[in-house]
Design an enzyme around this catalytic site. Structure first.
Site, PDB file in Angstrom:
ATOM      1  N   LEU A   1      -7.269   8.726   2.702  1.00  0.00           N
ATOM      2  CA  LEU A   1      -6.648  10.288   3.123  1.00  0.00           C
ATOM      3  C   LEU A   1      -5.529  10.152   3.938  1.00  0.00           C
ATOM      4  CD1 LEU A   1      -9.966  12.274   3.184  1.00  0.00           C
ATOM      5  CD2 LEU A   1      -8.802  11.235   1.144  1.00  0.00           C
ATOM      6  N   GLN A   2      -5.600   9.022   5.073  1.00  0.00           N
ATOM      7  CA  GLN A   2      -4.473   9.122   6.086  1.00  0.00           C
ATOM      8  C   GLN A   2      -3.092   8.604   5.536  1.00  0.00           C
ATOM      9  OE1 GLN A   2      -5.830   6.080   9.020  1.00  0.00           O
ATOM     10  NE2 GLN A   2      -7.471   5.705   7.580  1.00  0.00           N
TER      11      GLN A   2
ATOM     12  N   MET B   1      -7.114   3.479  10.043  1.00  0.00           N
ATOM     13  CA  MET B   1      -6.565   2.222   9.551  1.00  0.00           C
ATOM     14  C   MET B   1      -5.971   1.498  10.621  1.00  0.00           C
ATOM     15  SD  MET B   1      -5.515   3.118   5.465  1.00  0.00           S
ATOM     16  CE  MET B   1      -6.829   3.117   4.135  1.00  0.00           C
ATOM     17  N   GLY B   2      -5.735   0.210  10.233  1.00  0.00           N
ATOM     18  CA  GLY B   2      -4.804  -0.849  11.217  1.00  0.00           C
ATOM     19  C   GLY B   2      -5.585  -1.914  11.494  1.00  0.00           C
ATOM     20  N   ARG B   3      -5.271  -2.988  10.704  1.00  0.00           N
ATOM     21  CA  ARG B   3      -6.124  -4.270  10.758  1.00  0.00           C
ATOM     22  C   ARG B   3      -5.712  -4.885  12.108  1.00  0.00           C
ATOM     23  NH1 ARG B   3      -3.877  -5.925   6.359  1.00  0.00           N
ATOM     24  NH2 ARG B   3      -5.276  -5.162   4.866  1.00  0.00           N
TER      25      ARG B   3
ATOM     26  N   GLU C   1      -9.970   0.262  12.449  1.00  0.00           N
ATOM     27  CA  GLU C   1     -10.690  -0.735  11.762  1.00  0.00           C
ATOM     28  C   GLU C   1     -10.744  -2.068  12.118  1.00  0.00           C
ATOM     29  OE1 GLU C   1      -9.137  -1.007   7.627  1.00  0.00           O
ATOM     30  OE2 GLU C   1      -7.308  -0.939   8.621  1.00  0.00           O
TER      31      GLU C   1
ATOM     32  N   GLY D   1       0.897  -1.039   0.121  1.00  0.00           N
ATOM     33  CA  GLY D   1       0.120  -0.054   0.026  1.00  0.00           C
ATOM     34  C   GLY D   1       0.927   1.263   0.230  1.00  0.00           C
TER      35      GLY D   1
ATOM     36  N   ILE E   1       2.307   2.580   6.762  1.00  0.00           N
ATOM     37  CA  ILE E   1       1.540   3.586   7.637  1.00  0.00           C
ATOM     38  C   ILE E   1       1.071   2.812   8.799  1.00  0.00           C
ATOM     39  CG2 ILE E   1       0.809   5.015   5.882  1.00  0.00           C
ATOM     40  CD1 ILE E   1      -2.039   3.761   6.392  1.00  0.00           C
ATOM     41  N   ASP E   2       1.218   1.582   8.909  1.00  0.00           N
ATOM     42  CA  ASP E   2       0.673   0.571   9.880  1.00  0.00           C
ATOM     43  C   ASP E   2       1.730   0.364  11.067  1.00  0.00           C
ATOM     44  OD1 ASP E   2      -1.807   0.096   8.695  1.00  0.00           O
ATOM     45  OD2 ASP E   2      -1.139  -1.838   7.676  1.00  0.00           O
TER      46      ASP E   2
END
Lengths: 409, 409
Positions: free
Chosen positions: B298-299, B189-191, B246, B12, B144-145
């Site tokens: 957007l993040q 975000m962040g699974r 999320e 990503g 980003i995670d």
């Protein structure tokens, strides 16, 4: 001697409405007609509740350690959604308000807001006339929707448009990286007027055609044609990026996002999920990766990417309102008149507020393409000057330093 | 003589992954080991497909009219989600890749990505060892995670964290204006790892306590406790602003947003709608105004508010990877080691990529409060340095001028 004034803010927030408040404070400071300026907390409700802060000192302070009032998002004085009743039916709130004006020796009341707020300005000025009050009632426009009549555009719109266009460009970069075909649907605010959705066209540049399709509430939306439009774009492009107004509706007037359509107290339908509805539609009809993105309140609160043009105009509209009141005008709203587009030049003029209250200005149909899926170059030419210029913010610990709003908490 | 190299990007996008690419290009330019640097378009897929651009000239160009590569969002070289098979089962793609390395006289391959991409680095380096190839395979982190192991944090995370925190502050200003009680739920975000959601705590300041509640996927989520938590905040506050990952799940491991949980080809569940699910929950259980906001892509693409610290580190990680390869290292990833927090100091070190591939680093449980609805001061201290510093962008016609990506369209 009545030489004070009250200012209040109403309706939904924008990143420019505090610039108009700053303009009012600056106007009072420079005026030889007004002494103190009181801020009513939560709009006209603050006048009813006797809830004020004295902004006169703020006029002298520069807040050197934080971003000034004009660059802080949302509403420093708070908002309300209070709608005044018809005074022929119920004059009680009017009596309270004009008693308060007496109590605070108020010569002028400034209300910053959209067409509902201008209804308040209109009613208060008519009531003032009826009772022979000489308090001047002056409106200052504000709305990201850009739907006020008799002004070229509205404060807050330019910054929201800049946010929408720059975010659309960043979403495009994010989308172009993948090899597999995809559809991205970006839902933008705008219930009845598509101005903000149209502003997504400003994202286009030499290399990036996004948004490929733009759907506005001024024209009927057809689900079958929408799927056809996507298929057409896919003939020459791996991805399709769509800008869609939250308020699109079918030929019978039914919102595409009908599931959560409930009315607020002004009778406006509260919408959400138009993007999600279209995402589901594409999933049902096509075998392609699809994502929807709702810009949500970010488009009206992202002060870090405000338009300098918008902030400057908003400030000037606040200043002008004070000048109009000082000159004896009432029942007017300060408006922007565009004098020329190249170079972009504008002036501020007063307009009869009763022509503006409760009215909405939608996009001229000739600025929408015959296919109903894009806007014309005239639209882009109208929009472009409004997003020009950047603001320069102070940061601390990695974040913008906005003006504290302890008094609202 | 084999003295060229290939670089590619995968997974990503982030706003910092191009800074790592710029670091590689700069590293090659300054190296006396490598001559040309080729960019594979769409990750390892570009190597398989023989789809390259020569970045050697870019190393010499400064692109004076636009923001440089390091400040442009998403991935200049495009991405892929291709997962290499086990070479003991299917060696065909490996043969193509190493033939391509021969063809282009490649001495080193750099892969910028997350833990899936490090799986590719790991497999390619093991295959190289098996066939006796001396091509150096080096990974550069990105996500980003912030969930890569053996690095203090990851490129892209600091900028995403800055976006999340500043947006949370702006949402707070937007929320405080209303008089009626409300709940605002912000989905981040962040699974499996809650780092980015935790970064919302950085929005808090002297006047603004938002987010009042933070829910992370590292601990079980309980719907009844969530409603109790909101009611508790409402005892002392008119509004409740909630940050939620999320990926939150109940004690049985079921995602709160279970409706759209389908797996991608890496076996990750694709989630959406956690915020909407909680919005519905509050509507069902309480009589209060509620809104949910999904920060969505957007993040990860809002390059206009990148963290300068993040960009600098990402660049340095790319440079270091070239140095490691030039020194003869392979099967390593460049990592950040934090030396001190005050002042914030860091160094870059190589780490064995097989320790990183396919692994995920979640938040230490001691950095989550016992009530499971907030993070500790240690978490804030860890996060704060990563969002410090702003980037200075060039704008034209009101929009940031990012590096054109015609070659991806």
């Amino acid at each position: 001697m009545k030489d004070n004034c009250i200012v209040a803010q109403s309706g939904g927030p924008t990143v420019a409405i505090n610039a108009s408040l700053a303009g009012v404070i600056d106007g009072v400071k420079k005026s030889n007609k007004f002494t103190r300026v009181y801020g009513a907390i939560h709009g006209i409700q603050g006048v009813l509740d006797n809830n004020f802060i004295d902004l006169s000192l703020m006029a002298l302070s520069k807040f050197p350690l934080v971003n000034t009032l004009e660059l802080s998002p949302a509403m420093y004085l708070g908002s309300c959604r209070y709608k005044l009743p018809d005074f022929e039916v119920d004059s009680k709130p009017y009596e309270i308000i004009f008693d308060r004006f007496e109590e605070y020796q108020v010569a002028a009341f400034f209300y910053i807001g959209g067409n509902d707020s201008m209804d308040t300005v209109d009613k208060l000025s008519k009531y003032a006339k009826k009772i022979g009050s000489d308090v001047k009632i002056v409106g200052i426009p504000k709305t990201i929707d850009n739907d006020l009549c008799h002004t070229d555009h509205t404060p807050g719109f330019g910054s929201a448009a800049k946010y929408v266009a720059s975010t659309m460009l960043e979403i495009a970069h994010d989308t172009y990286i993948y090899q597999i075909p995809s559809v991205v649907i970006v839902e933008i605010m705008g219930r009845d007027a598509g101005w903000l959705t149209a502003a997504s066209c400003l994202a286009r540049n030499d290399y990036s055609p996004a948004p490929h399709l733009i759907y506005l509430p001024e024209v009927d939306f057809d689900e079958d044609q929408f799927i056809e439009d996507i298929k057409n774009v896919l003939k020459t492009s791996r991805c399709v990026i769509v800008a869609v107004s939250e308020g699109i509706h079918d030929k019978d007037g039914n919102y595409i996002s009908a599931t959560s359509a409930v009315a607020d107290k002004f009778g406006h339908a509260q919408l959400s999920g138009t993007g999600k509805a279209l995402e589901s539609l594409v999933k049902d009809r096509m075998d392609i990766k699809v994502r929807s993105i709702e810009l949500n309140v970010l488009q009206r609160c992202a002060a870090h990417i405000s338009s300098r043009t918008d902030i400057n105009e908003s400030f000037a509209l606040g200043q002008a309102a004070v000048k109009y009141a000082a000159e004896g005008m009432t029942a007017v709203m300060s408006t922007i008149k565009r004098v020329s587009n190249d170079p972009y030049q504008w002036i501020i003029e007063p307009e009869n507020v009763s022509l503006i209250a409760n009215q909405a200005k939608t996009i001229p149909l000739e600025w929408i393409t015959p296919e109903k899926n894009d806007v014309t170059p005239e639209m882009e030419a109208y929009l472009r000057p409004l997003i020009i210029g950047e603001v320069s913010l102070q940061y601390k610990d990695g974040l913008p330093m906005y003006l504290p709003v302890n008094h609202l908490l």
